[in-house]
Scaffold this motif. Structure first.
Motif, PDB file in Angstrom:
ATOM      1  N   TYR A 265       1.091  -0.817   0.149  1.00  0.00           N
ATOM      2  CA  TYR A 265       0.365  -0.128   0.007  1.00  0.00           C
ATOM      3  C   TYR A 265       1.572   1.106  -0.239  1.00  0.00           C
ATOM      4  O   TYR A 265       0.245   2.530  -0.740  1.00  0.00           O
ATOM      5  CB  TYR A 265      -1.581   0.001   1.077  1.00  0.00           C
ATOM      6  CG  TYR A 265      -2.176   1.453   1.360  1.00  0.00           C
ATOM      7  CD1 TYR A 265      -2.649   1.560   0.347  1.00  0.00           C
ATOM      8  CD2 TYR A 265      -1.295   2.615   2.107  1.00  0.00           C
ATOM      9  CE1 TYR A 265      -3.735   3.333   0.227  1.00  0.00           C
ATOM     10  CE2 TYR A 265      -2.042   3.569   2.481  1.00  0.00           C
ATOM     11  CZ  TYR A 265      -2.961   3.396   1.582  1.00  0.00           C
ATOM     12  OH  TYR A 265      -3.941   5.102   1.720  1.00  0.00           O
TER      13      TYR A 265
ATOM     14  N   SER B 192      -5.412   5.187  -8.468  1.00  0.00           N
ATOM     15  CA  SER B 192      -6.556   3.806  -9.245  1.00  0.00           C
ATOM     16  C   SER B 192      -6.605   3.462  -7.699  1.00  0.00           C
ATOM     17  O   SER B 192      -6.333   3.500  -6.789  1.00  0.00           O
ATOM     18  CB  SER B 192      -4.897   2.921  -9.063  1.00  0.00           C
ATOM     19  OG  SER B 192      -5.876   1.645  -9.590  1.00  0.00           O
ATOM     20  N   HIS B 193      -8.088   3.168  -7.790  1.00  0.00           N
ATOM     21  CA  HIS B 193      -8.616   2.343  -6.919  1.00  0.00           C
ATOM     22  C   HIS B 193      -7.934   0.917  -6.154  1.00  0.00           C
ATOM     23  O   HIS B 193      -8.663   0.446  -5.200  1.00  0.00           O
ATOM     24  CB  HIS B 193      -9.918   2.180  -7.361  1.00  0.00           C
ATOM     25  CG  HIS B 193     -10.710   3.379  -7.026  1.00  0.00           C
ATOM     26  ND1 HIS B 193     -10.437   4.600  -6.940  1.00  0.00           N
ATOM     27  CD2 HIS B 193     -11.441   3.482  -6.139  1.00  0.00           C
ATOM     28  CE1 HIS B 193     -11.546   5.639  -7.733  1.00  0.00           C
ATOM     29  NE2 HIS B 193     -12.663   5.029  -6.299  1.00  0.00           N
ATOM     30  N   ARG B 194      -7.111   0.573  -6.532  1.00  0.00           N
ATOM     31  CA  ARG B 194      -6.692  -1.096  -6.342  1.00  0.00           C
ATOM     32  C   ARG B 194      -6.127  -0.935  -4.946  1.00  0.00           C
ATOM     33  O   ARG B 194      -5.854  -1.272  -4.256  1.00  0.00           O
ATOM     34  CB  ARG B 194      -5.382  -1.479  -7.421  1.00  0.00           C
ATOM     35  CG  ARG B 194      -4.429  -0.538  -7.964  1.00  0.00           C
ATOM     36  CD  ARG B 194      -3.369  -1.702  -8.979  1.00  0.00           C
ATOM     37  NE  ARG B 194      -2.523  -1.064  -9.122  1.00  0.00           N
ATOM     38  CZ  ARG B 194      -1.688   0.400  -9.855  1.00  0.00           C
ATOM     39  NH1 ARG B 194      -2.881   0.541 -10.278  1.00  0.00           N
ATOM     40  NH2 ARG B 194      -0.929   0.668  -9.863  1.00  0.00           N
ATOM     41  N   LYS B 195      -5.337   0.424  -4.559  1.00  0.00           N
ATOM     42  CA  LYS B 195      -4.466   0.511  -3.845  1.00  0.00           C
ATOM     43  C   LYS B 195      -5.769   0.448  -2.267  1.00  0.00           C
ATOM     44  O   LYS B 195      -5.276  -0.311  -1.518  1.00  0.00           O
ATOM     45  CB  LYS B 195      -4.253   2.291  -3.547  1.00  0.00           C
ATOM     46  CG  LYS B 195      -4.979   2.972  -3.425  1.00  0.00           C
ATOM     47  CD  LYS B 195      -4.540   4.820  -3.885  1.00  0.00           C
ATOM     48  CE  LYS B 195      -5.026   5.618  -3.519  1.00  0.00           C
ATOM     49  NZ  LYS B 195      -4.280   7.279  -3.651  1.00  0.00           N
TER      50      LYS B 195
ATOM     51  N   PHE C  84      -7.068  -1.679  -1.974  1.00  0.00           N
ATOM     52  CA  PHE C  84      -7.757  -3.569  -1.260  1.00  0.00           C
ATOM     53  C   PHE C  84      -6.195  -3.450  -0.677  1.00  0.00           C
ATOM     54  O   PHE C  84      -6.423  -4.172   0.334  1.00  0.00           O
ATOM     55  CB  PHE C  84      -7.252  -4.934  -3.115  1.00  0.00           C
ATOM     56  CG  PHE C  84      -6.609  -5.676  -2.780  1.00  0.00           C
ATOM     57  CD1 PHE C  84      -7.931  -6.692  -2.418  1.00  0.00           C
ATOM     58  CD2 PHE C  84      -5.667  -6.413  -2.673  1.00  0.00           C
ATOM     59  CE1 PHE C  84      -7.767  -8.298  -1.792  1.00  0.00           C
ATOM     60  CE2 PHE C  84      -5.112  -7.567  -2.934  1.00  0.00           C
ATOM     61  CZ  PHE C  84      -6.336  -8.832  -2.124  1.00  0.00           C
TER      62      PHE C  84
ATOM     63  N   SER D 211      -7.922   9.974  -4.771  1.00  0.00           N
ATOM     64  CA  SER D 211      -8.882   9.531  -5.833  1.00  0.00           C
ATOM     65  C   SER D 211      -9.441  10.020  -6.362  1.00  0.00           C
ATOM     66  O   SER D 211     -10.460   9.843  -6.909  1.00  0.00           O
ATOM     67  CB  SER D 211      -9.320   7.684  -5.738  1.00  0.00           C
ATOM     68  OG  SER D 211      -7.787   7.005  -5.343  1.00  0.00           O
TER      69      SER D 211
ATOM     70  N   PRO E 106     -14.293  -2.925 -10.428  1.00  0.00           N
ATOM     71  CA  PRO E 106     -13.755  -3.898  -9.373  1.00  0.00           C
ATOM     72  C   PRO E 106     -15.564  -4.524  -9.001  1.00  0.00           C
ATOM     73  O   PRO E 106     -15.068  -5.503  -8.178  1.00  0.00           O
ATOM     74  CB  PRO E 106     -13.460  -2.766  -8.198  1.00  0.00           C
ATOM     75  CG  PRO E 106     -13.434  -1.806  -8.945  1.00  0.00           C
ATOM     76  CD  PRO E 106     -13.724  -1.687 -10.079  1.00  0.00           C
TER      77      PRO E 106
END
Length: 254
Positions: A69, A77-80, A82, A150, A233
């Motif tokens: 992270y 990006s929204h994957r962070k 996770f 974000s 997602p």
């Protein structure tokens, strides 16, 4: 939810692998795992491997997700998210197990009982675990604030609570409800003690909102402040939940 499933599968699978060292097989289910050890009594070695190294694997996952992270938290990006939720859930699972195990025969509590750890020491371990959960919340406050890049280029201090309700509190509440429904009809197989472990996440969540009082406004290096919903997602979430729920309904033995 994706982070929850990942942490649960990896930790439970590692616990079964630890049991394999003692020549014992295990079955992984969507609601937990079971060790097939009906032919002989539990040894101290097996208990130590499953309930110390097995559950302790979640702590190692927390360290890994936290590092990942940190590497991408400045990206939009929204994957962070996770990895952010991954390390919070991982640490909560470990310290929550210690806290609950200090008072109940569950998780690390089985280890305490097997090795006849005195009640006084169990209480001390429980208090230390509670302190660790509080610190987890304090430590994670900055991570959640940075994750707001974000959506925004600048966030006033007065807006922190509003944004974190959407970014932290509501996902926690909705996710907790989904987890309960996800386990039906096996949500009470462990006398709700597994649910009690996950509910300890309320400690770091509350700590984050309390610690917000000492934070100042933040300006992010972004060119726009457009807020939009990402469909990928959501699609991944639906697919993973179906595979997880249906694929492990009869268990996976190894």
């Amino acid at each position: 939810m994706l982070a929850y499933v990942t942490v649960l599968i990896l930790t439970n699978s590692f616990s079964i692998l630890m049991a394999n060292i003692e020549g014992v097989n295990g079955v992984l289910y969507y609601y937990g795992f079971d060790v097939l050890n009906f032919d002989r009594s539990w040894s101290k070695e097996l208990t130590f491997l499953v309930f110390f190294f097995g559950i302790g694997f979640s702590f190692a996952l927390g360290l890994l997700f936290e590092r990942l992270y940190k590497r991408i938290r400045k990206h939009t990006s929204h994957r962070k998210m996770f990895f952010l939720w991954g390390y919070i859930i991982s640490f909560t699972y470990f310290f929550g197990n210690v806290l609950v195990g200090a008072f109940f025969y569950f998780g690390i509590g089985v280890l305490f009982e097997t090795f006849s750890i005195p009640v006084l020491f169990r209480i001390i371990f429980g208090v230390l675990a509670l302190g660790a959960l509080i610190y987890l919340g304090i430590y994670s406050t900055r991570g959640f604030l940075i994750s707001l890049n974000s959506y925004q280029t600048f966030i006033e201090r007065a807006e922190f609570t509003w944004f974190l309700k959407a970014q932290l509190l509501y996902p926690f509440i909705i996710g907790s409800v989904l987890i309960v429904f996800l386990k039906i009809p096996h949500h009470n197989d462990f006398f709700m003690l597994d649910t009690l472990v996950w509910s300890t996440m309320i400690v770091p969540v509350v700590a984050i909102f309390i610690y917000l009082k000492g934070k100042s406004s933040i300006r992010f290096k972004r060119k726009n402040s457009v807020i939009k919903i990402f469909s990928i997602p959501i699609i991944i979430f639906i697919i993973v939940m179906l595979i997880y729920r249906i694929g492990l309904i009869n268990g996976l033995e190894f």
